[in-house]
Scaffold this active site. Structure first.
Site, short mmCIF file in Angstrom:
data_model
loop_
_atom_site.label_atom_id
_atom_site.label_comp_id
_atom_site.label_asym_id
_atom_site.label_seq_id
_atom_site.Cartn_x
_atom_site.Cartn_y
_atom_site.Cartn_z
N ARG A 256 -9.65 -53.83 -7.76
CA ARG A 256 -8.66 -53.87 -8.84
C ARG A 256 -7.50 -52.95 -8.50
O ARG A 256 -6.34 -53.27 -8.71
CB ARG A 256 -9.29 -53.43 -10.17
CG ARG A 256 -10.34 -54.37 -10.75
CD ARG A 256 -9.76 -55.70 -11.13
NE ARG A 256 -8.63 -55.58 -12.06
CZ ARG A 256 -8.72 -55.37 -13.37
NH1 ARG A 256 -9.90 -55.30 -13.95
NH2 ARG A 256 -7.64 -55.27 -14.13
N ASP B 83 -18.78 -63.82 -16.53
CA ASP B 83 -18.12 -62.86 -17.41
C ASP B 83 -18.88 -62.91 -18.74
O ASP B 83 -19.73 -63.78 -18.96
CB ASP B 83 -16.64 -63.28 -17.59
CG ASP B 83 -15.83 -62.33 -18.48
OD1 ASP B 83 -16.27 -61.19 -18.70
OD2 ASP B 83 -14.76 -62.75 -18.96
N ARG C 81 -1.86 -54.90 -22.04
CA ARG C 81 -3.07 -55.66 -22.41
C ARG C 81 -2.93 -55.99 -23.89
O ARG C 81 -2.89 -55.08 -24.73
CB ARG C 81 -4.32 -54.83 -22.15
CG ARG C 81 -5.58 -55.42 -22.77
CD ARG C 81 -6.85 -54.79 -22.28
NE ARG C 81 -7.14 -55.21 -20.92
CZ ARG C 81 -8.30 -55.02 -20.30
NH1 ARG C 81 -9.29 -54.41 -20.93
NH2 ARG C 81 -8.49 -55.42 -19.06
N HIS D 246 -5.97 -63.30 -17.07
CA HIS D 246 -6.24 -61.96 -16.54
C HIS D 246 -5.86 -61.99 -15.05
O HIS D 246 -6.72 -61.90 -14.17
CB HIS D 246 -7.72 -61.62 -16.74
CG HIS D 246 -8.03 -60.15 -16.65
ND1 HIS D 246 -7.07 -59.19 -16.38
CD2 HIS D 246 -9.20 -59.47 -16.80
CE1 HIS D 246 -7.63 -57.99 -16.36
NE2 HIS D 246 -8.92 -58.14 -16.61
N GLN E 145 -6.95 -59.25 -12.45
CA GLN E 145 -8.37 -59.39 -12.12
C GLN E 145 -8.54 -60.43 -11.01
O GLN E 145 -9.26 -60.21 -10.03
CB GLN E 145 -9.14 -59.83 -13.37
CG GLN E 145 -10.61 -60.05 -13.16
CD GLN E 145 -11.37 -58.76 -12.90
OE1 GLN E 145 -11.28 -57.84 -13.68
NE2 GLN E 145 -12.11 -58.69 -11.82
N CYS F 75 -16.37 -59.63 -13.44
CA CYS F 75 -15.20 -58.76 -13.67
C CYS F 75 -15.59 -57.44 -14.33
O CYS F 75 -14.87 -56.46 -14.20
CB CYS F 75 -14.16 -59.49 -14.52
SG CYS F 75 -14.81 -60.08 -16.09
N1 CP Z 1 -12.43 -56.16 -15.81
C1 CP Z 1 -11.66 -55.44 -16.65
O1 CP Z 1 -10.52 -55.79 -16.96
O2 CP Z 1 -12.27 -54.30 -17.10
P1 CP Z 1 -11.72 -53.36 -18.26
O3 CP Z 1 -11.76 -54.19 -19.53
O4 CP Z 1 -12.63 -52.20 -18.29
O5 CP Z 1 -10.30 -52.99 -17.95
N1 NVA Z 2 -13.12 -62.17 -20.98
C1 NVA Z 2 -13.24 -60.76 -21.15
C2 NVA Z 2 -12.75 -60.03 -19.95
C3 NVA Z 2 -12.93 -58.54 -19.98
C4 NVA Z 2 -12.37 -57.86 -18.77
C5 NVA Z 2 -12.48 -60.32 -22.40
O1 NVA Z 2 -11.38 -60.82 -22.62
O2 NVA Z 2 -13.01 -59.50 -23.15
#
Ligand code: CP
Ligand code: NVA
Length: 304
Positions: A288, A221, A100, A127, A130, A260
């Site tokens: 997930r 989101d 990430r 993502h 997701q 999400c």
């Molecule tokens: N939806 C998602 O990626 O959640 P987290 O940021 O908690 O991993």
């Molecule tokens: N768009 C959000 C998604 C979190 C899972 C972010 O990048 O923070």
């Protein structure tokens, strides 16, 4: 060596293979207990996570493999040593790298300099894990993904981009309902439109919430993504017309709601909807794990 960085790496047939595998892994977990026996991943996180971290770790455990977590307390990624050296070292010990990151380029560099698959656990642009879980959840409620109409409401971001790509691959219509200036990434949208030509998915962007009338599923989101310090209250006035609330569900006839998470209750979604009968948000969170197990098995068992 194949990786999952944008989601464009897989064909439509492969999308359905992964979704079917995820479904089978969910329904018949005992069949897969040794699927990744003796294998391990490292998961690197430059940003916080609840769902992604836990589902990768539990997913590896359930497949008989192992996961090692590395956060930024261990030295900022690319600063303590180069991304190239991270990739070369980790490839000697691990069968996959889950990351990430702030910048998509970091994932590209990891894949270029490593020798094991790289899995995007969220970056500025995508993502994809997701989106696999999202479409698994939609498929649990609709028999034919090519007949589903999905509307995304709010800020056009990494999640939106991956929904467009996945919708295009699966033949699902995706409408992005975003305030002017907050649409999805233009290049990703164009790439998704190219894919959609082959599957017949209709993709569109609008700033009119009522364009979603007659849609099946609505998704939202956060209005402000990780890495952006803007307080939610500062953007509230602009985004409030795109909030998922009971009035929107009544006015459009939409039956199912996805998010999400993490959710900001009473901002992009009301508690009434999040906790209400249309919400399939916690199934989505559960999926997930199943979806990522299918991705891990597909990528880490390449050539086996
Ligand atoms: N939806 C998602 O990626 O959640 P987290 O940021 O908690 O991993
Ligand atoms: N768009 C959000 C998604 C979190 C899972 C972010 O990048 O923070």
């Amino acid at each position: 060596m194949r990786s999952l960085i944008t989601g464009l790496e897989f064909s439509t047939d492969e999308y359905f293979e992964i979704l079917n595998l995820a479904k089978d892994m969910k329904n018949n977990p005992a069949k897969y207990r040794t699927n990744l026996q003796g294998k391990g991943i490292v998961s690197l996180f430059e940003k916080p996570s609840l769902r992604t971290r836990i589902t990768f770790e539990m997913g590896m455990y359930r497949l008989g493999g192992h996961s090692v977590y590395l956060d930024q307390k261990n030295g900022e990624f690319g600063t303590r040593e180069t991304v190239t050296d991270y990739a070369r070292n980790m490839s000697r010990w691990c069968d996959g790298i889950v990351a990430r990151v702030f910048e998509n380029k970091t994932l590209v560099d990891l894949a270029q300099h490593g020798t094991v698959p790289v899995i995007n656990a969220l970056c500025n642009l995508y993502h994809p894990c997701q989106a696999f879980a999202d479409f698994q959840t939609i498929a649990e409620n609709y028999d034919d993904l090519s007949k589903v109409k999905l509307a995304y409401f709010g800020d056009g971001n990494n999640v939106t981009n991956s929904l467009l790509i996945t919708g295009a691959k699966c033949g699902t219509d995706v409408l992005c309902v975003c305030p002017k200036g907050n649409g999805p990434d233009v290049q990703v949208y164009e790439a998704a439109l190219e894919v959609a030509k082959k599957t017949g998915a209709k993709l569109a962007v609008t700033d009119d919430p009522m364009a979603a009338k007659g849609y099946d599923v609505v998704y939202t989101d956060t209005w402000v993504s990780m890495g952006d310090d803007t307080p939610l209250d500062k953007v509230k006035a602009k985004f409030m017309p795109y909030q998922i609330n009971s009035k929107l569900l009544n006015d459009t006839g939409i039956k199912h709601v996805l998010h999400c998470q993490p959710a900001h209750r009473e901002y992009e979604i009301t508690s009434e909807v999040m906790d209400g009968p249309c919400s399939i948000i916690y199934d989505e969170a559960e999926n997930r794990m199943h979806a990522q197990m299918a991705v891990l098995s597909t990528l880490l068992n390449q050539g086996v």
